[in-house]
Design an enzyme around this catalytic site. Structure first.
Site, PDB file in Angstrom:
ATOM      1  N   ASP A 217       0.847  -1.183   0.000  1.00  0.00           N
ATOM      2  CA  ASP A 217       0.000   0.000   0.000  1.00  0.00           C
ATOM      3  C   ASP A 217       0.894   1.249   0.000  1.00  0.00           C
ATOM      4  O   ASP A 217       1.795   1.357  -0.830  1.00  0.00           O
ATOM      5  CB  ASP A 217      -0.967  -0.066   1.193  1.00  0.00           C
ATOM      6  CG  ASP A 217      -1.949   1.087   1.276  1.00  0.00           C
ATOM      7  OD1 ASP A 217      -2.901   1.123   0.488  1.00  0.00           O
ATOM      8  OD2 ASP A 217      -1.745   1.965   2.142  1.00  0.00           O
TER       9      ASP A 217
ATOM     10  N   HIS B   3      -7.234  -6.129  -1.395  1.00  0.00           N
ATOM     11  CA  HIS B   3      -6.129  -5.183  -1.219  1.00  0.00           C
ATOM     12  C   HIS B   3      -5.062  -5.639  -0.232  1.00  0.00           C
ATOM     13  O   HIS B   3      -3.890  -5.302  -0.381  1.00  0.00           O
ATOM     14  CB  HIS B   3      -6.699  -3.842  -0.756  1.00  0.00           C
ATOM     15  CG  HIS B   3      -5.665  -2.775  -0.563  1.00  0.00           C
ATOM     16  ND1 HIS B   3      -4.964  -2.227  -1.615  1.00  0.00           N
ATOM     17  CD2 HIS B   3      -5.198  -2.165   0.559  1.00  0.00           C
ATOM     18  CE1 HIS B   3      -4.124  -1.316  -1.150  1.00  0.00           C
ATOM     19  NE2 HIS B   3      -4.239  -1.254   0.158  1.00  0.00           N
TER      20      HIS B   3
END
Length: 326
Positions: A105, A303
């Site tokens: 991320d 994610h």
């Protein structure tokens, strides 16, 4: 060769942030693990023992603003240049000259920029979830402000100091549970449902979070760990990363379009907007990541790749590390 795995150790080292808390396991070549938002070193809990068993010194940090690391008060203390220097200082404090850096991320962008600016320190770079996109194009704040039409993109929503904090901090645990669920493959909203990346007019992000179910990778104890840290620290340090994107764009002007030339790895989730929205960035890897060794998009993964699919990510990481030049 599999090595006997030692217990993890916690300590803090001196960095430009003030102090950086890190968690260490194993011996061998240094692999520095950098988390994203809203996480901590704990997001690497399944990678630390696997890397240690494979013969590496695995070190996961709390990025400045998070966990037990220092939290400078100034917003501009969270610009990318400062985070790169924190990573360099960690490597030096550990008595090493170089390291492989791996990020997820925001950590992927921090890792990529660390490798770009300090190639003599970071000899290889692994990126999870967020593809490498060279600096360029219009000012990011202008781009994000235009996204969504009548709705507001979450990055723009995060810009005003105190605004997102007012939503999150009255119920940190509940907000985190919803945020993690919104972007996990097994709990994310179905296609056609209002997108949790956007805020409706007069609304909040959590209006669109799924309720009542945790992702399969997130146990109650795991959520307790994350929530406990943010309940203690607040969210401002973490959110200040988003509030420096335009500063980063200015600071890195000399690196416009620059490729990352070190040996690299990318692992994304097939159901992650970071992968689908940035598909062009992945297609550009022959130019932007000429040292790319491994690129994999995991079908049915959201994610939080290293937490949703730890065994698969561990295998990809250790195979890639084993193929790197000594």
């Amino acid at each position: 060769m599999t090595q006997q795995v030692t217990e993890i150790t916690h300590r803090s080292v001196s960095t430009p942030a003030g102090r950086t808390h890190l968690v260490e396991q194993g011996t061998g070549p240094l692999v520095l693990l950098v988390h994203g938002f809203p996480e901590s070193w704990y997001s690497w809990r399944r990678q630390l023992p696997a890397l240690a068993a494979a013969g590496y010194r695995a070190v996961a940090v709390d990025v400045r603003g998070y966990g037990r690391s220092s939290r400078p008060a100034e917003v501009d203390a969270y610009r990318m240049l400062a985070l790169v220097e924190d990573n360099v200082a960690v490597v030096r404090a550990l008595g090493e000259e170089s390291a492989v850096i791996v990020g997820h991320d925001w950590g992927a962008t921090i890792a990529a920029t660390s490798a770009l600016l300090r190639p003599e320190v970071f000899r290889a770079v692994g990126l999870l979830s967020v593809p490498y996109t060279p600096r360029g194009g219009p000012r990011p704040g202008d781009v994000f402000a235009r996204m969504g039409g009548d709705e507001e993109f979450y990055v723009a929503y995060f810009q005003e100091p105190g605004r997102a904090e007012a939503e999150i901090e009255p119920d940190v645990r509940g907000w985190l549970a919803g945020f993690y669920a919104a972007f996990s493959a097994d709990t994310m909203p179905a296609p056609g449902v209002p997108d949790p990346h956007f805020v409706g007019r007069g609304g909040t992000l959590r209006d669109r979070f799924p309720a009542g179910r945790l992702p399969g990778w997130l146990g109650e104890r795991d959520l307790d760990v994350y929530a406990g840290e943010f309940e203690r620290t607040g969210l401002t340090g973490a959110l200040n990363r988003y509030r420096n994107m335009d500063r980063d764009w200015e600071d890195l002007a000399a690196f416009d379009g620059a490729p990352l030339t070190q040996p690299s790895l990318f692992v994304g989730g097939g159901q992650d907007a970071s992968t689908t929205w940035l598909a062009d960035a992945i297609e550009a890897y022959p130019v932007t990541l000429p040292g790319l060794v491994t690129s994999r998009v995991l079908d049915g993964c959201g994610h939080w790749v290293q937490q949703e699919r730890p065994d698969e990510v561990n295998r990809l990481l250790t195979d890639w590390l084993a193929a790197l030049p000594a």
